[in-house]
Motif scaffolding. Structure first.
Motif, PDB file in Angstrom:
ATOM      1  N   LYS A 292       0.824  -1.207   0.000  1.00 49.08           N
ATOM      2  CA  LYS A 292       0.000   0.000   0.000  1.00 49.08           C
ATOM      3  C   LYS A 292       0.859   1.258   0.000  1.00 49.08           C
ATOM      4  CE  LYS A 292      -3.536  -2.740   0.493  1.00 49.08           C
ATOM      5  NZ  LYS A 292      -4.294  -3.143  -0.692  1.00 49.08           N
ATOM      6  N   VAL A 293       0.544   2.162  -0.920  1.00 44.98           N
ATOM      7  CA  VAL A 293       1.168   3.479  -0.949  1.00 44.98           C
ATOM      8  C   VAL A 293       0.262   4.408  -0.146  1.00 44.98           C
ATOM      9  CG1 VAL A 293       1.928   5.392  -2.399  1.00 44.98           C
ATOM     10  CG2 VAL A 293       2.164   3.037  -3.218  1.00 44.98           C
TER      11      VAL A 293
ATOM     12  N   THR B 234       5.458   7.144   2.130  1.00 44.75           N
ATOM     13  CA  THR B 234       5.165   6.018   3.021  1.00 44.75           C
ATOM     14  C   THR B 234       4.581   4.816   2.288  1.00 44.75           C
ATOM     15  OG1 THR B 234       4.590   7.684   4.691  1.00 44.75           O
ATOM     16  CG2 THR B 234       4.062   5.395   5.201  1.00 44.75           C
ATOM     17  N   LEU B 235       5.196   3.645   2.533  1.00 43.67           N
ATOM     18  CA  LEU B 235       4.697   2.365   2.030  1.00 43.67           C
ATOM     19  C   LEU B 235       4.403   1.460   3.210  1.00 43.67           C
ATOM     20  CD1 LEU B 235       7.345   1.602  -0.730  1.00 43.67           C
ATOM     21  CD2 LEU B 235       5.031   2.412  -1.093  1.00 43.67           C
ATOM     22  N   VAL B 236       3.380   0.627   3.075  1.00 45.38           N
ATOM     23  CA  VAL B 236       3.050  -0.336   4.117  1.00 45.38           C
ATOM     24  C   VAL B 236       2.961  -1.722   3.480  1.00 45.38           C
ATOM     25  CG1 VAL B 236       1.427  -1.009   5.918  1.00 45.38           C
ATOM     26  CG2 VAL B 236       1.799   1.405   5.434  1.00 45.38           C
TER      27      VAL B 236
ATOM     28  N   LYS C 194      -2.933   0.833  10.302  1.00 45.14           N
ATOM     29  CA  LYS C 194      -2.134   0.242   9.230  1.00 45.14           C
ATOM     30  C   LYS C 194      -2.558  -1.205   8.970  1.00 45.14           C
ATOM     31  CE  LYS C 194       0.618   3.835   8.697  1.00 45.14           C
ATOM     32  NZ  LYS C 194       0.305   4.644   9.843  1.00 45.14           N
ATOM     33  N   LEU C 195      -2.861  -1.952  10.035  1.00 46.87           N
ATOM     34  CA  LEU C 195      -3.320  -3.330   9.865  1.00 46.87           C
ATOM     35  C   LEU C 195      -4.636  -3.374   9.089  1.00 46.87           C
ATOM     36  CD1 LEU C 195      -2.537  -4.730  13.427  1.00 46.87           C
ATOM     37  CD2 LEU C 195      -1.341  -5.319  11.318  1.00 46.87           C
ATOM     38  N   GLN C 196      -5.480  -2.367   9.296  1.00 48.61           N
ATOM     39  CA  GLN C 196      -6.778  -2.331   8.628  1.00 48.61           C
ATOM     40  C   GLN C 196      -6.662  -2.136   7.123  1.00 48.61           C
ATOM     41  OE1 GLN C 196     -10.054  -2.913   9.461  1.00 48.61           O
ATOM     42  NE2 GLN C 196      -9.037  -3.827  11.248  1.00 48.61           N
ATOM     43  N   LEU C 197      -5.526  -1.671   6.658  1.00 50.71           N
ATOM     44  CA  LEU C 197      -5.319  -1.553   5.214  1.00 50.71           C
ATOM     45  C   LEU C 197      -5.416  -2.915   4.531  1.00 50.71           C
ATOM     46  CD1 LEU C 197      -2.272   0.916   5.177  1.00 50.71           C
ATOM     47  CD2 LEU C 197      -4.643   1.440   4.527  1.00 50.71           C
ATOM     48  N   PHE C 198      -5.256  -3.988   5.328  1.00 45.57           N
ATOM     49  CA  PHE C 198      -5.246  -5.347   4.783  1.00 45.57           C
ATOM     50  C   PHE C 198      -6.406  -6.174   5.329  1.00 45.57           C
ATOM     51  CE2 PHE C 198      -0.991  -3.601   5.065  1.00 45.57           C
ATOM     52  CZ  PHE C 198      -0.582  -3.655   3.746  1.00 45.57           C
TER      53      PHE C 198
END
Length: 199
Positions: A64-65, A70-72, A121-125
């Motif tokens: 994720k950009v 910042t990248l995750v 950040k975890l919720q991005l996935f």
């Protein structure tokens, strides 16, 4: 043995202006698009004890950009050695090499990195089959598109470069021999079935 950078530059010319100027300190639209299209990245990390390069893959967009700095990266299920994660915790740095099948250019990113359990950040996935326990957050310090020469030399994506899996023993056979186990090694079919549960 070469011991200094001065000795190296006695053998090589200075890099051309274009090679220096293409290095960015943030992700422009071309870098972001490259990441969106990439299903594969190699994460390079290290600490005082050594170094590691770890392959990571997923559907394009699996990294994720968040913004232009910042990248995750989710930590998908693996072998639980945690080599990359341990190195990042100790060094706070990572290098990334993004690949897109069929495209000879690559994208290189270096930056500060940390392992996070931040819920946002975890919720991005959240839509993934298995929610990650942690994510790797990378703050971009250097980003640049790398030329195609290595892929042109290797012909990596060319049909004639493909090899049948049978040119090597199965992974089960190779590891079985390496660690000196007795009994029958895991077959390729058994291994793929086991992997499918985590993909």
């Amino acid at each position: 043995m070469i011991r200094t950078t001065e000795e190296l530059y006695q053998l090589y010319p200075e890099p051309k202006e274009r090679a220096l100027k293409k290095q960015l300190s943030r992700l422009d639209r071309h870098c972001q698009r490259f990441i969106e299209l990439s299903p594969f990245v190699v994460i390079a990390t290290g600490n005082a004890s050594g170094f590691d390069a770890s392959p990571r893959g997923g559907e394009p967009g699996f990294i994720k950009v968040v913004d232009d700095l910042t990248l995750v990266i989710q930590d998908s299920p693996g072998n639980n050695r945690l080599d990359s994660l341990k190195n990042i915790v100790e060094s706070g740095q990572a290098g990334l090499l993004f690949l897109i099948p069929g495209i000879d250019e690559t994208l290189r990113i270096n930056g500060a990195a940390h392992v996070s359990v931040d819920e946002e950040k975890l919720q991005l996935f959240a839509s993934e089959k298995r929610a990650p326990k942690v994510v790797i957050e990378v703050t971009v310090e250097e980003a640049y598109l790398h030329c195609a020469k290595a892929f042109m030399r290797s012909k990596l994506w060319a049909d004639e470069s493909r090899r049948e899996r049978s040119v090597l023993p199965t992974m089960g056979q190779m590891i079985h021999e390496q660690i000196g186990r007795s009994g029958s090694p895991e077959s390729q079919e058994e291994m793929l079935a086991r992997y499918a549960q985590d993909i």
